[in-house]
Design an enzyme around this catalytic site. Structure first.
Site, PDB file in Angstrom:
ATOM      1  N   ASP A  58       0.823  -1.214   0.000  1.00  0.00           N
ATOM      2  CA  ASP A  58       0.000   0.000   0.000  1.00  0.00           C
ATOM      3  C   ASP A  58       0.857   1.265   0.000  1.00  0.00           C
ATOM      4  O   ASP A  58       1.975   1.276   0.526  1.00  0.00           O
ATOM      5  CB  ASP A  58      -0.913   0.022   1.223  1.00  0.00           C
ATOM      6  CG  ASP A  58      -1.934  -1.102   1.226  1.00  0.00           C
ATOM      7  OD1 ASP A  58      -2.158  -1.700   0.161  1.00  0.00           O
ATOM      8  OD2 ASP A  58      -2.493  -1.383   2.310  1.00  0.00           O
ATOM      9  N   ARG A  59       0.300   2.319  -0.549  1.00  0.00           N
ATOM     10  CA  ARG A  59       1.023   3.593  -0.652  1.00  0.00           C
ATOM     11  C   ARG A  59       1.582   4.096   0.685  1.00  0.00           C
ATOM     12  O   ARG A  59       2.735   4.523   0.742  1.00  0.00           O
ATOM     13  CB  ARG A  59       0.107   4.650  -1.269  1.00  0.00           C
ATOM     14  CG  ARG A  59       0.789   5.981  -1.513  1.00  0.00           C
ATOM     15  CD  ARG A  59      -0.107   6.924  -2.289  1.00  0.00           C
ATOM     16  NE  ARG A  59       0.611   8.119  -2.714  1.00  0.00           N
ATOM     17  CZ  ARG A  59       0.148   8.993  -3.604  1.00  0.00           C
ATOM     18  NH1 ARG A  59      -1.023   8.799  -4.159  1.00  0.00           N
ATOM     19  NH2 ARG A  59       0.872  10.047  -3.939  1.00  0.00           N
TER      20      ARG A  59
END
Length: 228
Positions: A58-59
């Site tokens: 995830d970012r």
């Protein structure tokens, strides 16, 4: 960009929190292009260098990301990933102590595409995918707790949703109920290590990603964990 490992077929990078692995529709800078640019310069390529994205994190998460430098490696690594041949471990700093010192969590994850959020249910539900992880409490400070997590399955926001479901929200993760954000906009979840079988040599490779620099809470727990 910090390279943790590189050979003729693979390259492993320590991703920064807040960085995309692949470009999104908004055109924000992504790690994939950064690695391609590095390979193009290093090998003096006239055009784009080949780079295969094997997996994503995830970012707002930092840590290990594996890329394939050849199509042969990409095919073999993707097959290994499907067959659960990777071993992934994460470190998470949570706001509360988990109910047990160590446990295996089994939930059924339902993803909401509109909100880009997942919900972990204790019982099977319509459209729910089984999610399994194992955790152990490693260290604690006066305010936070360090968990080591081994992923058995790989679902959307799995660690974030499952920990939130047992009342252990990850530090800085506003989406899943954290009290406040982190200064860098990321969350205190770090892809600590990745173990995989090399696609051409069949050697077992384990890569460990140093914790994010410049963050005192990570440095504190890193030193504490080193004493184990």
């Amino acid at each position: 960009m910090k390279i943790l490992y590189e050979d003729n077929h693979t390259i492993v990078v320590n991703k920064r929190a807040g960085e995309l692995v692949q470009p999104d529709p908004d055109g924000a800078p992504a790690l994939e292009q950064e690695v391609k640019d590095y390979l193009r310069v290093k090998y003096n390529k006239a055009g784009d260098a080949f780079l295969g994205v094997v997996h994503r994190i995830d970012r707002p998460v930092s840590g290990v990301v594996l890329f394939a430098k050849t199509s042969k490696a990409l095919v073999r690594l993707n097959e290994q990933l499907r067959e659960r041949g990777f071993q992934k471990k994460y470190w998470a700093i949570t706001e509360k102590r988990p109910p047990k010192e160590a446990d295996e969590l089994v939930h059924y994850i339902v993803r909401n595409a509109k909100t880009n959020k997942s919900t972990a249910h204790a019982n099977p539900t319509k459209d729910g995918q089984q999610a399994v992880l194992r955790y152990r409490l490693m260290k604690e400070s006066d305010r936070y707790f360090l968990l080591e997590i081994e992923l058995v399955t790989g679902r959307h926001h799995q660690i974030r949703a499952q920990l939130a479901a047992i009342g252990c929200v990850i530090k800085g993760d506003l989406k899943y109920g954290a009290a406040r954000s982190n200064r860098n906009g990321g969350i205190s979840l770090h892809s600590r290590s990745l173990s995989f079988t090399h696609p051409t040599t069949a050697e077992r490779i384990e890569i460990i990603a140093p914790v994010p620099e410049g963050e005192s809470i990570w440095q504190f727990f890193d030193l504490q964990a080193a004493e184990l």
